[in-house]
Scaffold this active site. Structure first.
Site, PDB file in Angstrom:
ATOM      1  N   ARG A 172      29.256  95.715 -75.918  1.00  0.00           N
ATOM      2  CA  ARG A 172      28.064  96.040 -75.128  1.00  0.00           C
ATOM      3  C   ARG A 172      27.335  97.301 -75.602  1.00  0.00           C
ATOM      4  O   ARG A 172      26.767  98.042 -74.802  1.00  0.00           O
ATOM      5  CB  ARG A 172      28.425  96.176 -73.637  1.00  0.00           C
ATOM      6  CG  ARG A 172      28.973  94.900 -73.025  1.00  0.00           C
ATOM      7  CD  ARG A 172      27.948  93.780 -73.010  1.00  0.00           C
ATOM      8  NE  ARG A 172      28.525  92.538 -72.526  1.00  0.00           N
ATOM      9  CZ  ARG A 172      29.026  91.571 -73.311  1.00  0.00           C
ATOM     10  NH1 ARG A 172      29.011  91.710 -74.627  1.00  0.00           N
ATOM     11  NH2 ARG A 172      29.519  90.465 -72.790  1.00  0.00           N
ATOM     12  N   SER A 223      25.704  91.803 -64.768  1.00  0.00           N
ATOM     13  CA  SER A 223      26.993  92.502 -64.644  1.00  0.00           C
ATOM     14  C   SER A 223      26.770  94.002 -64.480  1.00  0.00           C
ATOM     15  O   SER A 223      26.062  94.621 -65.274  1.00  0.00           O
ATOM     16  CB  SER A 223      27.859  92.241 -65.880  1.00  0.00           C
ATOM     17  OG  SER A 223      28.206  90.880 -65.961  1.00  0.00           O
ATOM     18  N   GLU A 293      27.442  99.089 -66.920  1.00  0.00           N
ATOM     19  CA  GLU A 293      26.774  98.260 -67.923  1.00  0.00           C
ATOM     20  C   GLU A 293      25.267  98.279 -67.689  1.00  0.00           C
ATOM     21  O   GLU A 293      24.475  98.222 -68.618  1.00  0.00           O
ATOM     22  CB  GLU A 293      27.295  96.825 -67.867  1.00  0.00           C
ATOM     23  CG  GLU A 293      26.724  95.926 -68.953  1.00  0.00           C
ATOM     24  CD  GLU A 293      27.449  94.610 -69.076  1.00  0.00           C
ATOM     25  OE1 GLU A 293      26.779  93.578 -69.256  1.00  0.00           O
ATOM     26  OE2 GLU A 293      28.699  94.595 -69.018  1.00  0.00           O
TER      27      GLU A 293
END
Length: 301
Positions: A172, A223, A293
Site C-alpha cells: 500500500r 479500507s 490506509e
C-alpha cells in the site's frame, strides 16, 4: 498581495475557497485555498513550473480514499478530470489508462479487450492515480503485479516516465511517489490473453462478493486501516467491539468492520476521532498498532 492573487495563467479552471467535501466519498471537509482542474498534462506541468515552490500542492483524485479535515487544506488542491479519463488498449496485452479512470472501468475495458489479470481492479474503489500512489489491490493482487510504467508530473513541473521498479512499491505504498510528491497522469498495464466472457465471469464474482461483504453504497473511504503483519484489520476492529458502534455521526460498518462510514451528518473530526479511538483500543487490548490506509489531509476546524 497574497499568492492566491498571483496564480499562473491556466487553460483549465481555478476555484478559490471551494469546499472539498463534495469532491470526496466521505462528503466531509473544509475548503481548499485553491482547487485547480487542469485542462491536460501540459497545463498541469506549466502551472506547477510557474507556481511559487513554497505553496503546498495536494492531489486528491476522486477522493475515494481521502478524509479532508474540517479546517480545509492550505495551498492548491489538484483534481484531474475528463482529459485524464481515457482508456486505450494496445498490442501485446497492454492497456493505457489515465489517472482519472476509475479502477473498475479499467477492469471492464481490459476485459472487453481480452486482457486478463486486471480483474481485481473491479473490487478496488477509486481511480488509477490513487492506485499508483498506494499500490492498490485486493483479493491477492495489487498494482505492482500488472504495471509496466507510469507517467507523472513532479512538483517542479517536469513530466516524467517511471518504470515499475522506479516506484519502489511495498504494501500500500510507493516510496518514490511519497518522497517526490508525484502527480500521476496515467499508466500502462500488461495482462495476459483470455476470452472476454471468462474475464467477465471472474469480474462478476468479484462484484457479487464485494456487494455482499462491503458497504459500497455508504459514504465511506474503503479500507480504513492497513493489515498489520500477521493480522487482519477488520478482525482486530471487530474483536475490540467497534463493529456498528456509533461515534458521533461515524461508525465502523456492521457489514465490514474495517470500513469507516459517515452515517449521515458526520464531521471529519467524528470520522478521524473514531479511527483514533479504535487504534488506541486495539493497541491497548492486543498490542497491535493499526496504521491508517485512508489518507487524511488538511487541518482541524
Amino acid at each position: 498581495m497574497s499568492w492566491q492573487d498571483q496564480l499562473p495563467a491556466v487553460r483549465g479552471k481555478l476555484l478559490k475557497d471551494e469546499l472539498l467535501g463534495p469532491f470526496t466519498w466521505f462528503r466531509v471537509g473544509g475548503p481548499a485555498d485553491v482547487i485547480f482542474l487542469p485542462e491536460d498534462a501540459e497545463d498541469l506541468a506549466a502551472f506547477l513550473k510557474a507556481l511559487d515552490p513554497a505553496v503546498p500542492v495536494t492531489p486528491i483524485g476522486v477522493g475515494s480514499n481521502t478524509l479532508v479535515r474540517d479546517g480545509g487544506v492550505d495551498g492548491v488542491v489538484i483534481r484531474l478530470g475528463k482529459a485524464f479519463a481515457k482508456v486505450e488498449s494496445r498490442s501485446d496485452n497492454r492497456i493505457f489508462a489515465g489517472s482519472a479512470v476509475l479502477d473498475a472501468i479499467l477492469a471492464r475495458e481490459a476485459g472487453k479487450a481480452g486482457i486478463a489479470g486486471l480483474e481485481f481492479y473491479r473490487g478496488v474503489p477509486g481511480s488509477i492515480g490513487g492506485a499508483l500512489v498506494m499500490n492498490a489491490g485486493c483479493y491477492g493482487s495489487e498494482t505492482k503485479d500488472v504495471l509496466v510504467e507510469a507517467y507523472a508530473v513532479t512538483r517542479s513541473g517536469e513530466q516524467i516516465t517511471l518504470s515499475n521498479a522506479d516506484l519502489e512499491y511495498s504494501y500500500r505504498k510507493s516510496a518514490r511517489a511519497a518522497r517526490e510528491q508525484l502527480i500521476f497522469t496515467g499508466a500502462l498495464f500488461e495482462g495476459r490473453p483470455d476470452e472476454p466472457s471468462a474475464i467477465e465471469a471472474r469480474m462478476a464474482e468479484i462484484t457479487e462478493r464485494r456487494e455482499k461483504t462491503q458497504p459500497i453504497r455508504e459514504k465511506t473511504g474503503g479500507s480504513t486501516f492497513k493489515n498489520p503483519p500477521g493480522h487482519s484489520s477488520w478482525k482486530l476492529v471487530d474483536d475490540a467491539g467497534w463493529r456498528g458502534k456509533p461515534f458521533g455521526g461515524a461508525m465502523f460498518s456492521p457489514l465490514h468492520s474495517n470500513f469507516l462510514i459517515n452515517t449521515g451528518e458526520a464531521t471529519a473530526a467524528d470520522l478521524e476521532g473514531l479511527g483514533e479511538a479504535v487504534r488506541a483500543d486495539v493497541k491497548s487490548k492486543f498490542g497491535v498498532e493499526l496504521e491508517w490506509e485512508i489518507k487524511r489531509i488538511g487541518k482541524p476546524a
